[in-house]
Design a protein around this motif. Structure first.
Motif, PDB file in Angstrom:
ATOM      1  N   PRO A  84       0.819  -1.219   0.000  1.00 26.50           N
ATOM      2  CA  PRO A  84       0.000   0.000   0.000  1.00 26.50           C
ATOM      3  C   PRO A  84       0.855   1.273   0.000  1.00 26.50           C
ATOM      4  O   PRO A  84       1.040   1.906   1.031  1.00 26.50           O
ATOM      5  N   LEU A  85       1.368   1.611  -1.161  1.00 27.18           N
ATOM      6  CA  LEU A  85       2.179   2.819  -1.344  1.00 27.18           C
ATOM      7  C   LEU A  85       1.624   3.597  -2.530  1.00 27.18           C
ATOM      8  O   LEU A  85       1.047   3.020  -3.436  1.00 27.18           O
ATOM      9  N   LYS A  86       1.841   4.887  -2.517  1.00 28.51           N
ATOM     10  CA  LYS A  86       1.397   5.703  -3.653  1.00 28.51           C
ATOM     11  C   LYS A  86       2.496   5.724  -4.712  1.00 28.51           C
ATOM     12  O   LYS A  86       2.997   6.787  -5.075  1.00 28.51           O
ATOM     13  N   GLU A  87       2.846   4.567  -5.194  1.00 37.07           N
ATOM     14  CA  GLU A  87       3.851   4.453  -6.248  1.00 37.07           C
ATOM     15  C   GLU A  87       3.213   3.775  -7.445  1.00 37.07           C
ATOM     16  O   GLU A  87       2.679   2.677  -7.344  1.00 37.07           O
ATOM     17  N   LYS A 122      11.764  -0.875  -2.564  1.00 39.13           N
ATOM     18  CA  LYS A 122      12.399  -2.187  -2.708  1.00 39.13           C
ATOM     19  C   LYS A 122      11.441  -3.343  -2.406  1.00 39.13           C
ATOM     20  O   LYS A 122      11.629  -4.443  -2.925  1.00 39.13           O
ATOM     21  N   ARG A 123      10.416  -3.084  -1.584  1.00 38.80           N
ATOM     22  CA  ARG A 123       9.469  -4.169  -1.299  1.00 38.80           C
ATOM     23  C   ARG A 123       8.723  -4.573  -2.571  1.00 38.80           C
ATOM     24  O   ARG A 123       8.299  -5.709  -2.712  1.00 38.80           O
ATOM     25  N   THR A 125      10.051  -4.015  -5.940  1.00 38.06           N
ATOM     26  CA  THR A 125      10.994  -4.554  -6.927  1.00 38.06           C
ATOM     27  C   THR A 125      11.606  -5.882  -6.476  1.00 38.06           C
ATOM     28  O   THR A 125      11.759  -6.794  -7.288  1.00 38.06           O
ATOM     29  N   SER A 126      11.914  -5.992  -5.196  1.00 40.54           N
ATOM     30  CA  SER A 126      12.488  -7.251  -4.704  1.00 40.54           C
ATOM     31  C   SER A 126      11.491  -8.389  -4.842  1.00 40.54           C
ATOM     32  O   SER A 126      11.865  -9.525  -5.168  1.00 40.54           O
ATOM     33  N   GLN A 127      10.227  -8.079  -4.598  1.00 40.71           N
ATOM     34  CA  GLN A 127       9.191  -9.098  -4.707  1.00 40.71           C
ATOM     35  C   GLN A 127       9.057  -9.576  -6.164  1.00 40.71           C
ATOM     36  O   GLN A 127       8.978 -10.774  -6.426  1.00 40.71           O
ATOM     37  N   LEU A 128       9.053  -8.628  -7.096  1.00 39.90           N
ATOM     38  CA  LEU A 128       8.944  -9.014  -8.507  1.00 39.90           C
ATOM     39  C   LEU A 128      10.156  -9.841  -8.948  1.00 39.90           C
ATOM     40  O   LEU A 128      10.010 -10.859  -9.639  1.00 39.90           O
ATOM     41  N   LEU A 129      11.348  -9.401  -8.530  1.00 42.61           N
ATOM     42  CA  LEU A 129      12.553 -10.169  -8.867  1.00 42.61           C
ATOM     43  C   LEU A 129      12.518 -11.569  -8.262  1.00 42.61           C
ATOM     44  O   LEU A 129      12.882 -12.547  -8.911  1.00 42.61           O
ATOM     45  N   PHE A 156       5.960  -4.768 -15.804  1.00 41.97           N
ATOM     46  CA  PHE A 156       4.903  -4.831 -14.799  1.00 41.97           C
ATOM     47  C   PHE A 156       4.311  -3.441 -14.624  1.00 41.97           C
ATOM     48  O   PHE A 156       5.028  -2.488 -14.333  1.00 41.97           O
ATOM     49  N   LYS A 157       3.014  -3.359 -14.786  1.00 42.67           N
ATOM     50  CA  LYS A 157       2.317  -2.092 -14.575  1.00 42.67           C
ATOM     51  C   LYS A 157       1.833  -2.084 -13.126  1.00 42.67           C
ATOM     52  O   LYS A 157       1.071  -2.963 -12.712  1.00 42.67           O
ATOM     53  N   ILE A 158       2.312  -1.092 -12.386  1.00 44.61           N
ATOM     54  CA  ILE A 158       2.013  -0.989 -10.950  1.00 44.61           C
ATOM     55  C   ILE A 158       1.204   0.285 -10.714  1.00 44.61           C
ATOM     56  O   ILE A 158       1.573   1.357 -11.197  1.00 44.61           O
ATOM     57  N   ARG A 159       0.115   0.152  -9.980  1.00 50.51           N
ATOM     58  CA  ARG A 159      -0.668   1.344  -9.600  1.00 50.51           C
ATOM     59  C   ARG A 159      -0.882   1.320  -8.092  1.00 50.51           C
ATOM     60  O   ARG A 159      -1.465   0.394  -7.549  1.00 50.51           O
ATOM     61  N   ASN A 160      -0.367   2.338  -7.427  1.00 47.39           N
ATOM     62  CA  ASN A 160      -0.448   2.439  -5.962  1.00 47.39           C
ATOM     63  C   ASN A 160       0.009   1.144  -5.279  1.00 47.39           C
ATOM     64  O   ASN A 160      -0.632   0.658  -4.348  1.00 47.39           O
ATOM     65  N   GLY A 161       1.110   0.601  -5.791  1.00 52.77           N
ATOM     66  CA  GLY A 161       1.698  -0.596  -5.195  1.00 52.77           C
ATOM     67  C   GLY A 161       1.043  -1.900  -5.576  1.00 52.77           C
ATOM     68  O   GLY A 161       1.470  -2.968  -5.141  1.00 52.77           O
ATOM     69  N   GLN A 162       0.005  -1.831  -6.404  1.00 51.22           N
ATOM     70  CA  GLN A 162      -0.727  -3.040  -6.798  1.00 51.22           C
ATOM     71  C   GLN A 162      -0.340  -3.434  -8.227  1.00 51.22           C
ATOM     72  O   GLN A 162      -0.264  -2.573  -9.113  1.00 51.22           O
ATOM     73  N   LEU A 163      -0.123  -4.717  -8.462  1.00 49.07           N
ATOM     74  CA  LEU A 163       0.171  -5.221  -9.794  1.00 49.07           C
ATOM     75  C   LEU A 163      -1.106  -5.221 -10.624  1.00 49.07           C
ATOM     76  O   LEU A 163      -2.085  -5.884 -10.280  1.00 49.07           O
ATOM     77  N   ILE A 164      -1.092  -4.442 -11.715  1.00 55.79           N
ATOM     78  CA  ILE A 164      -2.273  -4.280 -12.557  1.00 55.79           C
ATOM     79  C   ILE A 164      -2.208  -5.133 -13.812  1.00 55.79           C
ATOM     80  O   ILE A 164      -3.194  -5.765 -14.209  1.00 55.79           O
TER      81      ILE A 164
END
Length: 168
Positions: A84-87, A122-123, A125-129, A156-164
């Motif tokens: 849950p991040l605004k990234e 990193k939570r 990117t590390s998870q995706l890797l 990977f398309k990420i919206r607010n920390g969620q994989l879309i």
């Protein structure tokens, strides 16, 4: 006088030839190649054809990746835990698959939705890797009936920390 002029021209051409030779060795690899990095890559990862890693666009069949894509989607969407991040943005992970379907040389590039470089938490990117590395065998690609080493990437398309979405 002619001998001095001829000698000067020969010396000039020799120097120019040496400089051209040095430039040629500086640019002998192709754009996009991923060289081995001892700080991050597995020294035991073996390429079958170290001088000829195929680019993803070398395969003309549209079935190269499309048959494998549902499996990739299922692995990531089942394993990824939203942060849950605004990234928001795109994360591209590019890597090498050898002729046995094994992977290494993972490289990551991230950008925001305006295609500007950014760093994700990193939570994420590390998870995706970690997930991508957990897939032990990738699809083996063939050229002229022979298995080849090749570059693969996932975006990977990420919206607010969620994989879309996962592209391609």
């Amino acid at each position: 006088m002619r001998n001095i002029l001829a000698g000067t021209i020969i010396v000039f051409l020799s120097i120019a030839g040496c400089q051209a030779s040095q430039q040629a060795t500086q640019y002998e690899k192709r754009i996009g190649d991923i060289d081995f990095d001892p700080k991050s890559d597995d020294k035991n990862f073996e390429l079958c054809y170290p001088n000829t890693i195929q680019q993803y666009f070398a395969f003309t069949s549209d079935k190269c990746f499309t048959d494998y894509k549902p499996y990739i989607d299922s692995v990531f969407f089942a394993s990824y835990r939203s942060i849950p991040l605004k990234e928001s943005g795109l994360i591209r992970i590019r890597f090498v698959v050898n002729c046995k379907g094994q992977t290494d040389r993972f490289r990551l590039l991230a950008m925001n939705m305006r295609y500007e470089p950014m760093r994700f938490n990193k939570r994420i990117t590390s998870q995706l890797l970690s997930i991508i590395k957990s897939i032990k065998v990738w699809q083996v690609q063939m050229v002229n009936g022979q298995p080849v080493d090749y570059y693969q990437y996932l975006i990977f398309k990420i919206r607010n920390g969620q994989l879309i979405e996962i592209l391609p």
